[in-house]
Enzyme design. Structure first.
Site, PDB file in Angstrom:
ATOM      1  N   ASP A  54     -39.904   1.408  15.627  1.00 29.39           N
ATOM      2  CA  ASP A  54     -40.319   2.576  15.817  1.00 29.39           C
ATOM      3  C   ASP A  54     -41.784   2.875  16.599  1.00 29.39           C
ATOM      4  OD1 ASP A  54     -40.438   5.476  13.632  1.00 29.39           O
ATOM      5  OD2 ASP A  54     -42.501   4.986  14.816  1.00 29.39           O
TER       6      ASP A  54
ATOM      7  N   ASP B 183     -38.115   8.268  18.865  1.00 24.69           N
ATOM      8  CA  ASP B 183     -38.882   7.066  18.915  1.00 24.69           C
ATOM      9  C   ASP B 183     -38.392   6.114  17.941  1.00 24.69           C
ATOM     10  OD1 ASP B 183     -40.015   7.974  16.377  1.00 24.69           O
ATOM     11  OD2 ASP B 183     -41.833   7.174  16.845  1.00 24.69           O
ATOM     12  N   GLU B 184     -37.281   6.008  17.355  1.00 20.78           N
ATOM     13  CA  GLU B 184     -36.794   5.145  16.381  1.00 20.78           C
ATOM     14  C   GLU B 184     -35.442   4.636  16.590  1.00 20.78           C
ATOM     15  OE1 GLU B 184     -37.152   7.100  12.636  1.00 20.78           O
ATOM     16  OE2 GLU B 184     -36.419   5.485  11.542  1.00 20.78           O
TER      17      GLU B 184
HETATM   18  P1  TTP Z   1     -42.677   9.530  13.845  1.00 15.89           P
HETATM   19  O1  TTP Z   1     -42.419   8.049  14.058  1.00 15.89           O
HETATM   20  O2  TTP Z   1     -42.715   9.756  12.131  1.00 15.89           O
HETATM   21  O3  TTP Z   1     -44.566   9.479  13.932  1.00 15.89           O
HETATM   22  P2  TTP Z   1     -45.132   8.793  15.052  1.00 15.89           P
HETATM   23  O4  TTP Z   1     -44.575   8.250  15.930  1.00 15.89           O
HETATM   24  O5  TTP Z   1     -46.174   9.943  15.396  1.00 15.89           O
HETATM   25  O6  TTP Z   1     -46.329   8.101  14.290  1.00 15.89           O
HETATM   26  P3  TTP Z   1     -46.040   6.563  13.513  1.00 15.89           P
HETATM   27  O7  TTP Z   1     -44.490   6.173  13.689  1.00 15.89           O
HETATM   28  O8  TTP Z   1     -47.161   5.628  14.145  1.00 15.89           O
HETATM   29  O9  TTP Z   1     -46.325   6.718  12.009  1.00 15.89           O
HETATM   30  O10 TTP Z   1     -42.364  10.531  14.527  1.00 15.89           O
HETATM   31  C1  TTP Z   1     -42.014  10.523  15.998  1.00 15.89           C
HETATM   32  C2  TTP Z   1     -42.614  11.520  16.708  1.00 15.89           C
HETATM   33  O11 TTP Z   1     -41.865  12.794  16.410  1.00 15.89           O
HETATM   34  C3  TTP Z   1     -44.020  12.023  16.524  1.00 15.89           C
HETATM   35  O12 TTP Z   1     -44.828  11.477  17.785  1.00 15.89           O
HETATM   36  C4  TTP Z   1     -44.231  13.315  16.879  1.00 15.89           C
HETATM   37  C5  TTP Z   1     -42.763  13.955  16.099  1.00 15.89           C
HETATM   38  N1  TTP Z   1     -42.795  14.566  14.911  1.00 15.89           N
HETATM   39  C6  TTP Z   1     -43.091  15.974  14.716  1.00 15.89           C
HETATM   40  O13 TTP Z   1     -43.208  16.654  15.901  1.00 15.89           O
HETATM   41  N2  TTP Z   1     -43.287  16.408  13.678  1.00 15.89           N
HETATM   42  C7  TTP Z   1     -43.197  15.641  12.479  1.00 15.89           C
HETATM   43  O14 TTP Z   1     -43.662  16.050  11.396  1.00 15.89           O
HETATM   44  C8  TTP Z   1     -43.093  14.233  12.464  1.00 15.89           C
HETATM   45  C9  TTP Z   1     -43.191  13.376  11.468  1.00 15.89           C
HETATM   46  C10 TTP Z   1     -43.015  13.786  13.665  1.00 15.89           C
HETATM   47 MG    MG Z   2     -43.234   6.492  15.303  1.00 12.39          MG
END
Ligand code: TTP
Ligand code: MG
Length: 339
Positions: free
Chosen positions: A4, A102-103
């Site tokens: 991720d 992103d995962e």
């Molecule tokens: P995540 O992987 O949940 O969050 P992140 O990458 O920003 O942070 P981390 O993994 O380090 O905790 O989500 C990936 C992307 O998806 C995030 O950068 C933005 C988008 N997203 C939204 O637009 N709204 C949301 O509520 C979430 C959770 C994510």
């Molecule tokens: Mg992330």
């Protein structure tokens, strides 16, 4: 393996604007000095120190840290970056599953534990080197444990949980850390006396079922570290494709066609090795300025790939006078020869 990207949208913005480094960055709706009505998409870890999080109303984020850098969502850029990251990830195993922008999960079982650990770390380094982005990687005997390892190791972390370590890893965690356990289920579990994962295993199975139904059984298994481990590569079943980005945008047929010929060979080779029949041929063409078009043709029987794909590519070249940035070929409506 689970991977991720760290604070994905915000990190991309930081990469594009080095002057943001070290400052709180919030990506989302316009704050309008605290009067904005949307929410935070994500923010970097600097901003998280102020309690800012994904899905928080942007007005509250503004109040928490008015001096943060607030940016609109540039989805085009994030999607483009995601594609590049996923291309790297998919090269590390034929068994991959993309979960979101992103995962992703990779099945590295065939490598054995030590090599899988090495491979996962190499992947993390390659993304950092090629895309200048940090990620967090988790390894485990199944998807749930791998994902929980990632969550635990964030940001820019790496954590491998061996089968023998799973119970010790899970035991002290709060019940809400189990993927799929949302706030409502967590409350019910706490009412049953389970604050930590280890407590779930003490609840009589009948009780869990009574309160949570079928999910209860599932949660009980998860609390023992037992969960799904099949990594589903959607695309390897639905279609097979290959693409190439040219070093420089071009319209030179002597450059384009040999490359295209190789892509056809690669796709055709994969179809033969997998013993697949296919009925659609798709050609993708990306022109200067990232304008991307596809042309597809569906046949009654498996067509001659090379001839059909070249016809489609020629149509592109005739119809559009722009320079070409990328070409790709894909086959779809696939089925096994013997099905
Ligand atoms: P995540 O992987 O949940 O969050 P992140 O990458 O920003 O942070 P981390 O993994 O380090 O905790 O989500 C990936 C992307 O998806 C995030 O950068 C933005 C988008 N997203 C939204 O637009 N709204 C949301 O509520 C979430 C959770 C994510
Ligand atoms: Mg992330």
């Amino acid at each position: 393996m689970h991977i991720d990207m760290d604070c994905f949208f915000a990190q991309i913005e930081e990469r594009e604007n080095p002057r943001f480094k070290g400052k709180p960055v919030v990506v989302g709706a316009e704050p309008k000095f605290g009067k904005g009505r949307g929410v935070v998409s994500t923010c970097n870890y600097e901003a998280r120190k102020y309690g800012i999080r994904s899905a928080l109303p942007i007005s509250m984020a503004f109040r928490a840290c008015p001096e943060a850098i607030f940016l609109p969502v540039n989805m085009e850029l994030y999607k483009r970056t995601s594609e590049k990251v996923m291309v790297i990830i998919k090269r590390y195993s034929p068994l991959w599953e993309v979960v979101s922008l992103d995962e992703a999960f990779l099945d590295l079982t065939s490598l054995g534990w030590e090599k899988a650990t090495e491979t996962a770390q190499r992947l993390k380094q390659e993304i950092l080197k090629k895309e200048k982005l940090t990620s967090t990687v988790g390894l485990g005997p199944n998807k749930m444990v791998a994902k929980m390892a990632t969550n635990k190791a964030k940001p820019n972390g790496f954590l491998a949980i061996k089968p023998s370590e799973v119970i010790d890893f899970l035991d002290p965690m709060g019940v809400e850390k189990i993927p799929g356990v949302g706030p409502k289920t967590a409350i019910k579990l706490r009412q049953l006396g389970a604050l930590r994962i280890k407590d779930i295993r003490k609840i009589p199975a009948i009780k869990l079922r009574e309160v949570l139904g079928k999910t209860g059984e599932n949660i009980y298994q998860k609390a023992k570290g037992i969960a799904e481990d099949t990594v589903i590569s959607e695309e390897t079943v639905k279609s097979i494709g290959a693409e190439h980005t040219f070093e420089q945008d071009t319209r030179d047929p002597e450059i384009i066609f040999p490359v295209f010929e190789n892509l056809i060979k690669e796709v055709y080779g994969q179809a033969v090795r997998g013993n697949f029949l296919f009925r659609t041929v798709t050609v993708v063409c990306r022109f200067q300025g990232f304008e991307t078009h596809t042309k597809s043709k569906t046949f009654k029987l498996t067509p001659q790939l090379s001839a059909e794909a070249k016809k489609l590519l020629l149509q592109f070249i005739v119809e559009n006078t722009k320079l070409i940035r990328l070409v790709g070929v894909r086959i779809g409506k696939i089925k096994k020869h013997d099905e």
